[in-house]
Design a protein around this motif. Structure first.
Motif, mmCIF file in Angstrom:
data_model
loop_
_atom_site.group_PDB
_atom_site.id
_atom_site.type_symbol
_atom_site.label_atom_id
_atom_site.label_comp_id
_atom_site.label_asym_id
_atom_site.label_seq_id
_atom_site.Cartn_x
_atom_site.Cartn_y
_atom_site.Cartn_z
ATOM 1 N N LYS A 1 5.860 7.496 5.071
ATOM 2 C CA LYS A 1 6.626 6.820 5.251
ATOM 3 C C LYS A 1 6.203 5.345 5.898
ATOM 4 O O LYS A 1 5.292 5.265 6.507
ATOM 5 N N GLY A 2 6.272 4.530 5.239
ATOM 6 C CA GLY A 2 5.887 3.079 5.911
ATOM 7 C C GLY A 2 6.926 2.177 6.545
ATOM 8 O O GLY A 2 7.728 3.102 6.712
ATOM 9 N N HIS A 3 6.866 1.124 6.605
ATOM 10 C CA HIS A 3 7.527 0.257 7.560
ATOM 11 C C HIS A 3 8.680 -0.064 6.857
ATOM 12 O O HIS A 3 8.501 -0.309 5.897
ATOM 13 N N GLU A 4 9.824 -0.049 7.137
ATOM 14 C CA GLU A 4 10.539 -0.278 6.407
ATOM 15 C C GLU A 4 10.923 -1.372 7.106
ATOM 16 O O GLU A 4 11.035 -2.076 7.963
ATOM 17 N N ILE A 5 11.108 -2.111 5.893
ATOM 18 C CA ILE A 5 11.364 -4.338 5.665
ATOM 19 C C ILE A 5 12.859 -4.199 5.502
ATOM 20 O O ILE A 5 13.736 -4.249 4.523
ATOM 21 N N ASN A 6 14.165 -4.329 6.477
ATOM 22 C CA ASN A 6 15.239 -4.454 6.292
ATOM 23 C C ASN A 6 15.455 -6.385 6.044
ATOM 24 O O ASN A 6 16.014 -7.144 7.376
ATOM 25 N N PRO A 7 16.307 -6.541 4.779
ATOM 26 C CA PRO A 7 16.373 -8.261 4.898
ATOM 27 C C PRO A 7 18.090 -8.160 5.234
ATOM 28 O O PRO A 7 18.968 -9.003 4.776
ATOM 29 N N ALA A 58 -1.692 -2.905 2.306
ATOM 30 C CA ALA A 58 -1.105 -3.757 2.821
ATOM 31 C C ALA A 58 -1.163 -2.941 4.841
ATOM 32 O O ALA A 58 0.359 -2.409 4.959
ATOM 33 N N ASN A 59 -2.054 -2.811 5.190
ATOM 34 C CA ASN A 59 -1.943 -1.994 5.947
ATOM 35 C C ASN A 59 -1.056 -2.367 7.471
ATOM 36 O O ASN A 59 -0.572 -1.286 8.206
ATOM 37 N N TYR A 60 -0.723 -3.694 7.393
ATOM 38 C CA TYR A 60 0.344 -4.192 8.363
ATOM 39 C C TYR A 60 1.759 -3.150 7.769
ATOM 40 O O TYR A 60 2.477 -3.603 8.803
ATOM 41 N N LEU A 61 2.620 -3.008 6.945
ATOM 42 C CA LEU A 61 3.200 -2.432 6.117
ATOM 43 C C LEU A 61 3.506 -1.046 7.012
ATOM 44 O O LEU A 61 4.766 -0.755 6.665
ATOM 45 N N PHE A 62 2.527 -0.367 7.740
ATOM 46 C CA PHE A 62 3.019 1.567 7.600
ATOM 47 C C PHE A 62 2.513 0.993 9.403
ATOM 48 O O PHE A 62 1.641 0.392 9.701
ATOM 49 N N SER A 63 3.373 2.023 9.621
ATOM 50 C CA SER A 63 3.585 1.933 11.628
ATOM 51 C C SER A 63 1.702 2.615 12.019
ATOM 52 O O SER A 63 1.300 2.715 12.835
ATOM 53 N N LYS A 67 -2.973 7.491 9.446
ATOM 54 C CA LYS A 67 -2.833 8.512 8.955
ATOM 55 C C LYS A 67 -1.631 8.418 7.507
ATOM 56 O O LYS A 67 -1.808 9.681 6.632
ATOM 57 N N ILE A 68 -1.502 7.191 7.193
ATOM 58 C CA ILE A 68 -1.009 7.221 5.475
ATOM 59 C C ILE A 68 -2.298 7.510 5.101
ATOM 60 O O ILE A 68 -2.017 8.085 3.506
ATOM 61 N N ILE A 69 -3.023 6.659 4.934
ATOM 62 C CA ILE A 69 -4.034 7.073 4.365
ATOM 63 C C ILE A 69 -5.041 8.260 3.950
ATOM 64 O O ILE A 69 -5.341 9.086 3.221
ATOM 65 N N ASN A 70 -4.653 9.289 5.299
ATOM 66 C CA ASN A 70 -4.953 10.870 5.399
ATOM 67 C C ASN A 70 -4.178 11.343 4.790
ATOM 68 O O ASN A 70 -4.888 12.437 3.871
#
Length: 102
Positions: A1-7, A58-63, A67-70
């Protein structure tokens, strides 16, 4: 799971968005990372677009981008090994104007 953007959405809308996102993902048989564009009006959530091949990750979206790519690579390898060869063939003469019915 990626970084969550909460508006600053309320709990109901956040849950509805997650529910719709999972449903769309499953409905289309997606795998890996996809992007779903949504619109919200009067607390109703509408799917605008499903992009199964986002143009850039966009790698900045993931903590933990590495790990996500692997995980994506490993899942792809497993999916490839488990896939069944399915071929769909549709015969058509659509480019032959003479074959069109009047």
């Amino acid at each position: 799971k990626g970084h969550e953007i909460n508006p600053k959405l309320n709990e109901y809308l956040l849950n509805k968005i997650k529910e719709i996102g999972i449903g769309v993902y499953d409905l289309f048989g997606c795998s890996g990372i996809i992007r779903i564009d949504l619109m919200i009006k009067d607390e109703k959530v509408f799917v605008n677009e499903v992009n199964t091949t986002p143009g850039a990750l966009a790698n900045y979206l993931f903590s933990d981008f590495k790990k996500i790519i692997n995980e994506l690579i490993n899942k792809s390898i497993i999916d490839f090994k488990n896939q069944k060869q399915i071929i769909n063939s549709y015969e058509t003469n659509i480019l032959n104007i003479k074959s069109m019915k009047k």
